[in-house]
Design an enzyme around this catalytic site. Structure first.
Site, PDB file in Angstrom:
ATOM      1  N   GLU A   1      -5.444   2.862   6.477  1.00 34.77           N
ATOM      2  CA  GLU A   1      -5.128   2.868   5.050  1.00 34.77           C
ATOM      3  C   GLU A   1      -5.681   4.144   4.426  1.00 34.77           C
ATOM      4  OE1 GLU A   1      -6.332   0.197   1.177  1.00 34.77           O
ATOM      5  OE2 GLU A   1      -5.709  -0.843   2.994  1.00 34.77           O
TER       6      GLU A   1
ATOM      7  N   SER B   1     -11.416  -0.090   2.358  1.00 39.68           N
ATOM      8  CA  SER B   1     -10.856  -0.649   3.595  1.00 39.68           C
ATOM      9  C   SER B   1     -10.249   0.465   4.431  1.00 39.68           C
ATOM     10  CB  SER B   1      -9.779  -1.692   3.280  1.00 39.68           C
ATOM     11  OG  SER B   1     -10.337  -2.784   2.602  1.00 39.68           O
TER      12      SER B   1
ATOM     13  N   ARG C   1       0.813  -1.225   0.000  1.00 40.62           N
ATOM     14  CA  ARG C   1       0.000   0.000   0.000  1.00 40.62           C
ATOM     15  C   ARG C   1       0.847   1.277   0.000  1.00 40.62           C
ATOM     16  NH1 ARG C   1      -2.279  -3.614  -1.327  1.00 40.62           N
ATOM     17  NH2 ARG C   1      -4.234  -4.542  -0.595  1.00 40.62           N
TER      18      ARG C   1
END
Length: 291
Positions: free
Chosen positions: A284, A214, A164
Site C-alpha cells: 500500500e 499499513s 485504495r
C-alpha cells in the site's frame, strides 16, 4: 515564494512519517494554489522531474533520494470552512483536524478517518479508509492543479475510486481542495465514536513508532496482518526495520532504519507469505526515488 520554503538537497527523512529517505534535489512547500501552479510551471519549464507529496505518510523514499523537484502540500491550509452539510478543506489539512472540525459543526460520516495519519489531499489520492469507511463515501467535489499548472474541478463520480485507488494515481493532477458531504448528527455521539476509533488504534497499532501506516494492501479474502502473523514474521527485522510486534501489518522504523532495511523486510514478508499461503501481498506504501 519565500526562500525558506524552497529547500535544496533536503533530506526526505525529515518530511516522511517513516523518517527514512535520501535528499530531494529541491523540496518546495507552497501555501496557495497560485504558488503550487507556479512551482509546477517552473519545474516543467526547466524539464525537471516532478513529484508531489501530501503529509509524507504512506510513502517510502529510497536512500538515494528523489531527483528533480518535490512539492509537498502540507502547508496548503488556506481554506477550512463549513456550509450546510459540507466541509471545504485545503489539501494540506491533516485528516484528524478535518474530522475534529466536522464534529464541531455536528456533521457525521468522517469519524472513520480521524486516526488516519495523513492529509486530506493524500487521503483522496489513496482513497484512504478504516473501520468500514473510506473517502469515496464522503467526497463530494475535488479541485486539482494539473501537470501544467492549470486548475480543474471534479465531481466525485468522476474520480475513479476503488479500493485504495483514485484516478489521481494514473494522472498528473494534484489535489488542492476537497469538499466533503456529510450528515447532520449529534456532537457528543460523533465525539464518542471518534474516541472509540482512537482507542482502538492506540491499542492495536504501533503509533508510537515511525511507520508509513499499513504497509500492505488487503488481499481479497484475507487480512495482510493476519497472514504475516500466521507466517511467524512478527518481530522479523533487518537493521532497524521491523515487522511490528504489535500489528504485523505494519513495518516500523525502530530508530535508525534505512530505506534499504525497510525494503528488505517488505520483500522477505512478500516472499514468505507467498511461499506459505500462496498469496502475493502488494504494498500500500508508495515507493519513491532512487536506491
Amino acid at each position: 515564494m519565500p526562500a525558506e520554503r524552497i529547500l535544496p538537497d533536503e533530506p526526505m527523512c525529515r518530511h516522511t512519517t517513516f523518517a527514512v529517505g535520501g535528499p530531494a534535489d529541491v523540496l518546495v512547500q507552497p501555501k496557495s494554489v497560485k504558488e503550487l501552479s507556479l512551482a509546477i510551471r517552473a519545474a516543467r519549464a526547466a524539464s525537471l522531474p516532478l513529484t508531489v507529496l501530501g503529509g509524507g505518510s504512506n510513502v517510502l523514499v529510497l536512500d538515494g533520494g528523489i531527483r528533480g523537484v518535490v512539492i509537498q502540500l502540507n502547508e496548503m491550509k488556506r481554506v477550512l470552512s463549513c456550509h450546510d452539510d459540507k466541509i471545504h478543506a485545503a489539501s494540506g489539512y491533516m485528516l484528524a483536524d478535518v474530522c475534529d472540525f466536522a464534529c464541531q459543526n455536528a456533521l457525521t460520516g468522517a469519524e472513520f478517518a480521524c486516526g488516519i495519519p495523513g492529509t486530506i489531499g493524500g487521503a483522496v489520492f489513496m482513497n484512504a479508509g478504516a473501520y468500514g469507511g473510506e473517502m469515496s463515501n464522503i467526497v463530494f467535489r475535488v479541485r486539482t492543479v494539473n501537470g501544467h499548472g492549470g486548475v480543474t474541478t471534479y465531481e466525485a463520480e468522476k474520480l475513479g475510486f476503488s479500493y485504495r485507488t483514485s484516478m489521481f494515481q494514473r494522472l498528473q493532477e494534484f489535489v488542492v481542495e476537497v469538499e466533503l458531504r456529510l450528515q447532520y448528527g449529534d456532537k457528543e455521539v460523533i465525539r464518542a465514536k471518534m474516541n472509540e476509533f482512537t482507542e482502538k488504534r492506540l491499542a492495536k497499532q504501533p503509533l508510537e513508532m515511525h511507520s508509513a501506516g499499513s504497509t500492505f494492501k488487503r488481499p481479497p479474502g484475507y487480512f495482510a496482518g493476519t497472514l504475516i502473523d500466521q507466517t511467524g514474521l512478527k518481530g522479523f527485522s533487518h537493521g532497524d526495520a521491523e515487522v511490528s510486534t504489535k500489528h504485523a501489518g505494519f513495518v516500523v522504523n525502530r530508530g535508525n532504519a534505512t530505506a534499504a532495511d525497510v525494503l528488505a523486510v517488505i520483500h522477505e514478508v512478500q516472499r514468505r507469505v507467498h511461499e506459505v499461503h500462496g498469496v502475493r501481498l502488494e504494498t500500500e506504501v508508495r515507493i519513491l526515488g532512487v536506491p
